[in-house]
Design an enzyme around this catalytic site. Structure first.
Site, PDB file in Angstrom:
ATOM      1  N   LYS A 142       0.838  -1.211   0.000  1.00  0.00           N
ATOM      2  CA  LYS A 142       0.000   0.000   0.000  1.00  0.00           C
ATOM      3  C   LYS A 142       0.869   1.257   0.000  1.00  0.00           C
ATOM      4  CE  LYS A 142      -1.635   1.644   4.028  1.00  0.00           C
ATOM      5  NZ  LYS A 142      -1.408   3.082   4.272  1.00  0.00           N
ATOM      6  N   ASN A 143       1.820   1.306   0.924  1.00  0.00           N
ATOM      7  CA  ASN A 143       2.603   2.539   1.069  1.00  0.00           C
ATOM      8  C   ASN A 143       3.492   2.810  -0.138  1.00  0.00           C
ATOM      9  OD1 ASN A 143       1.386   3.037   3.470  1.00  0.00           O
ATOM     10  ND2 ASN A 143       3.128   2.454   4.756  1.00  0.00           N
ATOM     11  N   ARG A 198      -3.435  10.954   4.730  1.00  0.00           N
ATOM     12  CA  ARG A 198      -2.261  11.834   4.770  1.00  0.00           C
ATOM     13  C   ARG A 198      -1.371  11.693   3.529  1.00  0.00           C
ATOM     14  NH1 ARG A 198       1.435  14.684   7.887  1.00  0.00           N
ATOM     15  NH2 ARG A 198       3.568  14.113   7.389  1.00  0.00           N
ATOM     16  N   CYS A 248      -4.285  13.417  12.843  1.00  0.00           N
ATOM     17  CA  CYS A 248      -4.687  12.041  12.600  1.00  0.00           C
ATOM     18  C   CYS A 248      -4.547  11.309  13.908  1.00  0.00           C
ATOM     19  CB  CYS A 248      -3.867  11.424  11.474  1.00  0.00           C
ATOM     20  SG  CYS A 248      -2.574  10.348  11.987  1.00  0.00           S
ATOM     21  N   ARG A 284       1.740  14.662  13.028  1.00  0.00           N
ATOM     22  CA  ARG A 284       2.242  14.469  11.672  1.00  0.00           C
ATOM     23  C   ARG A 284       2.292  15.752  10.833  1.00  0.00           C
ATOM     24  NH1 ARG A 284      -0.409   8.902   9.577  1.00  0.00           N
ATOM     25  NH2 ARG A 284       1.610   8.446   8.693  1.00  0.00           N
ATOM     26  N   PRO A 285       3.142  16.672  11.215  1.00  0.00           N
ATOM     27  CA  PRO A 285       3.252  17.920  10.443  1.00  0.00           C
ATOM     28  C   PRO A 285       3.906  17.706   9.080  1.00  0.00           C
ATOM     29  CG  PRO A 285       4.908  17.864  12.173  1.00  0.00           C
ATOM     30  CD  PRO A 285       4.096  16.622  12.325  1.00  0.00           C
ATOM     31  N   MET A 286       4.028  18.804   8.312  1.00  0.00           N
ATOM     32  CA  MET A 286       4.577  18.740   6.947  1.00  0.00           C
ATOM     33  C   MET A 286       5.865  19.545   6.832  1.00  0.00           C
ATOM     34  SD  MET A 286       2.602  17.302   4.429  1.00  0.00           S
ATOM     35  CE  MET A 286       2.923  18.323   2.990  1.00  0.00           C
ATOM     36  N   ASP A 302       4.777   0.461  12.066  1.00  0.00           N
ATOM     37  CA  ASP A 302       3.543  -0.109  11.524  1.00  0.00           C
ATOM     38  C   ASP A 302       3.335  -1.575  11.934  1.00  0.00           C
ATOM     39  OD1 ASP A 302       2.931   2.285  10.365  1.00  0.00           O
ATOM     40  OD2 ASP A 302       3.358   1.683   8.308  1.00  0.00           O
ATOM     41  N   ARG A 354      -8.560   0.082   4.746  1.00  0.00           N
ATOM     42  CA  ARG A 354      -7.597   1.010   4.129  1.00  0.00           C
ATOM     43  C   ARG A 354      -6.314   0.280   3.745  1.00  0.00           C
ATOM     44  NH1 ARG A 354      -5.869   5.703   7.608  1.00  0.00           N
ATOM     45  NH2 ARG A 354      -4.578   5.836   5.758  1.00  0.00           N
TER      46      ARG A 354
HETATM   47  C1  UD1 Z   1       4.894   6.634   6.262  1.00  0.00           C
HETATM   48  C2  UD1 Z   1       3.923   5.481   6.118  1.00  0.00           C
HETATM   49  C3  UD1 Z   1       3.358   5.104   7.485  1.00  0.00           C
HETATM   50  C4  UD1 Z   1       4.487   4.814   8.464  1.00  0.00           C
HETATM   51  C5  UD1 Z   1       5.477   5.973   8.499  1.00  0.00           C
HETATM   52  C6  UD1 Z   1       6.696   5.681   9.360  1.00  0.00           C
HETATM   53  C7  UD1 Z   1       3.039   5.890   3.915  1.00  0.00           C
HETATM   54  C8  UD1 Z   1       1.868   6.245   3.071  1.00  0.00           C
HETATM   55  N1  UD1 Z   1       2.846   5.884   5.219  1.00  0.00           N
HETATM   56  O1  UD1 Z   1       4.157   7.745   6.751  1.00  0.00           O
HETATM   57  O2  UD1 Z   1       2.540   3.954   7.336  1.00  0.00           O
HETATM   58  O3  UD1 Z   1       3.955   4.631   9.764  1.00  0.00           O
HETATM   59  O4  UD1 Z   1       5.945   6.267   7.164  1.00  0.00           O
HETATM   60  O5  UD1 Z   1       7.346   4.534   8.899  1.00  0.00           O
HETATM   61  O6  UD1 Z   1       4.094   5.548   3.405  1.00  0.00           O
HETATM   62  N2  UD1 Z   1       7.232  14.295  10.550  1.00  0.00           N
HETATM   63  C9  UD1 Z   1       7.463  15.619  10.847  1.00  0.00           C
HETATM   64  N3  UD1 Z   1       7.480  16.517   9.825  1.00  0.00           N
HETATM   65  C10 UD1 Z   1       7.294  16.167   8.531  1.00  0.00           C
HETATM   66  C11 UD1 Z   1       7.049  14.808   8.233  1.00  0.00           C
HETATM   67  C12 UD1 Z   1       7.017  13.894   9.271  1.00  0.00           C
HETATM   68  O7  UD1 Z   1       7.647  15.967  12.021  1.00  0.00           O
HETATM   69  O8  UD1 Z   1       7.326  17.031   7.653  1.00  0.00           O
HETATM   70  C13 UD1 Z   1       7.167  13.290  11.648  1.00  0.00           C
HETATM   71  C14 UD1 Z   1       5.794  12.668  11.768  1.00  0.00           C
HETATM   72  O9  UD1 Z   1       4.944  13.465  12.555  1.00  0.00           O
HETATM   73  C15 UD1 Z   1       6.112  11.357  12.433  1.00  0.00           C
HETATM   74  C16 UD1 Z   1       7.479  11.011  11.870  1.00  0.00           C
HETATM   75  O10 UD1 Z   1       8.010  12.220  11.346  1.00  0.00           O
HETATM   76  O11 UD1 Z   1       6.189  11.494  13.825  1.00  0.00           O
HETATM   77  C17 UD1 Z   1       7.465   9.941  10.792  1.00  0.00           C
HETATM   78  O12 UD1 Z   1       6.744  10.409   9.705  1.00  0.00           O
HETATM   79  P1  UD1 Z   1       7.046  10.008   8.192  1.00  0.00           P
HETATM   80  O13 UD1 Z   1       8.263   9.151   8.111  1.00  0.00           O
HETATM   81  O14 UD1 Z   1       6.976  11.245   7.382  1.00  0.00           O
HETATM   82  O15 UD1 Z   1       5.796   9.122   7.898  1.00  0.00           O
HETATM   83  P2  UD1 Z   1       4.773   9.213   6.699  1.00  0.00           P
HETATM   84  O16 UD1 Z   1       5.510   9.395   5.424  1.00  0.00           O
HETATM   85  O17 UD1 Z   1       3.674  10.145   7.028  1.00  0.00           O
END
Ligand code: UD1
Length: 422
Positions: free
Chosen positions: A22-23, A94, A118, A123-125, A309, A401
């Protein structure tokens, strides 16, 4: 809302096919936005998250045709009509934010809603934004949307070190950099197998990238990308989840289509807990060595560490281990919501912030429980496989999902599990 009824029914025996990840697929689908030629993805999983990404791409003017019962996706972004990723779609998932980098690179602009809170954390950007800004994007937050544009119409290659190896930010930055002018060097990049899979696909589309699977990825920007066909890698989280089924319920199961190199530290932890794991020609065979699982300590980490996960599913296993296990969640701040539900089934768990202590009990008892997120929902199903009596897991839309045909896959191995349609 549907629910799932599981009745503890003793050891499992049989094989379970593992779907495409999926991811990985959720990052591969937006890669279509980088080219005006078609992209075909084979081994796609059939999941509601894939439908959500389909709806998002269609809202941008893309086309997504499902073939072979949804296992093959034919994507085209020949005639993009919009660069607006609407809140109504983004809030559902997300991973919708993965259109930001490709849209910006191809069209010079993008307006993408922030995903909002969520269940498992904020989970910020910020890392996505900083990385794209390093490539020359101008990004502004207005009315809940990120408004991004490129000065001069094209991104520029740059050196960027991520503060944290975010999976999504790595994907967005790598995709954006494929069409940037010049060379981008991304350090402290995420190393997850889904990144490796995305880079393989981008390379098939003509991108020039090196270093995927390491923390330093170098991208030489090109003027355009072309069409390609790519097979989605096996879902390592689905694989790990089904490996835990015979570990919890007893018996022996062969997972068809996965491989151990996708699983990192997870395999070592299973071995430590007393589970035998063997690579076979077709996949991975798992069986419990002794009568009772041994307690182990688990800390979630980025790849190749123990995946966040699989933390909920591992907790389901450790509920009936001999002794006390400690689980530490370091990736998400609120990812123990399955603990109170497992407690309803007789587990003894104490949660203190990012740490959970699990005192093993001999057996769990079935109970009505509620799925709070995707991985939590499947952990309750796994727990139900070995519990005494009936477990009813409600709110299984979370499950849909990320897991296709979970009832069929487990019942083919002798589990008593059915979906109750509302
Ligand atoms: C992806 C996976 C999700 C998995 C996660 C960690 C997908 C669609 N989803 O999510 O299933 O649990 O990786 O292996 O691939 N963070 C920030 N700022 C940012 C981005 C992230 O602080 O701009 C933080 C998040 O809040 C979180 C951590 O970094 O605490 C990990 O996030 P990230 O690795 O970005 O996960 P996703 O890509 O959202």
């Amino acid at each position: 809302m549907d629910s799932i009824l599981v009745t503890g029914n003793g050891p499992l025996s049989g094989s379970i096919p593992i779907a495409g990840a999926k991811n990985a697929c959720l990052a591969l689908m937006p890669a279509t936005l980088l080219s005006d030629e078609p992209l075909t993805l084979t081994n796609a999983p059939r999941l509601s998250d894939i439908k959500t990404m389909t709806a998002l791409l269609e809202s941008l003017g893309g086309e997504v045709s499902r073939m072979q019962d949804g296992k093959v996706l034919a994507l085209s972004s020949h005639d993009l009509t919009s660069s607006w990723a609407d809140y109504e779609i983004v809030r559902k998932m997300r991973a919708s934010n993965l259109v930001l980098g490709p849209l910006l690179a191809r069209t010079g602009q993008a307006q993408v809603s922030l995903p909002g809170g969520c269940a498992i954390g904020a989970r910020p950007m910020d890392l996505h934004i900083e990385g794209l800004e390093a490539l020359g994007a101008e990004i502004e937050l207005k009315d809940g949307y990120l408004h991004a544009k490129t000065a001069g119409g094209r991104l520029k290659g740059a050196q960027f070190e991520m503060r944290f190896a975010s999976v999504g930010a790595t994907e967005n930055i790598v995709m954006a950099a494929t069409l940037a002018k010049g060379t981008t060097v991304l350090t402290n990049a995420a190393r997850e197998p889904e990144i490796v899979d995305l880079v393989k696909c981008l390379r098939a589309m003509g991108a020039q990238i090196e270093g995927e699977g390491t923390s330093r990825i170098e991208i030489q920007g090109v003027d355009r990308l072309h069409g390609a066909t790519h097979q989605v890698v096996a879902d390592r989280i689905e694989l790990g989840t089904y490996m835990l089924a015979p570990a919890i319920a007893g018996g022996e199961v062969e997972c068809i289509g996965g491989s151990l190199d996708l699983l990192g530290a997870f395999v070592e932890k299973l071995d430590e807990a007393g589970i035998s794991v063997e690579a076979t020609e077709k996949g991975v065979k798992v069986r419990r060595r002794g009568d009772r699982i041994k307690a182990v300590n688990v800390r979630t980490e980025v790849f190749p560490g123990f995946p966040t996960d699989l933390q909920a599913q591992m907790m389901a296993l450790l509920c009936t281990a001999e002794g006390t296990s400690m689980l530490e969640e370091t990736i998400f701040e609120n990812r123990f919501m399955h603990a109170p539900e497992l407690t309803r089934m007789g587990a003894r768990i104490e949660v203190h912030g990012g740490q959970a202590t699990v005192h093993g009990v001999e057996r769990l008892k079935g109970a009505p429980v509620m799925a709070t997120d995707l991985r939590a929902s499947v952990s309750l199903i796994l727990a139900g496989l070995a519990a005494e009596g009936e477990t009813v897991v409600s709110r299984v839309y979370h499950l849909d999902r990320g897991y296709e045909s979970v009832e069929q896959k487990l019942s083919a191995c002798g589990a008593k599990i059915e979906r109750i349609k509302e």
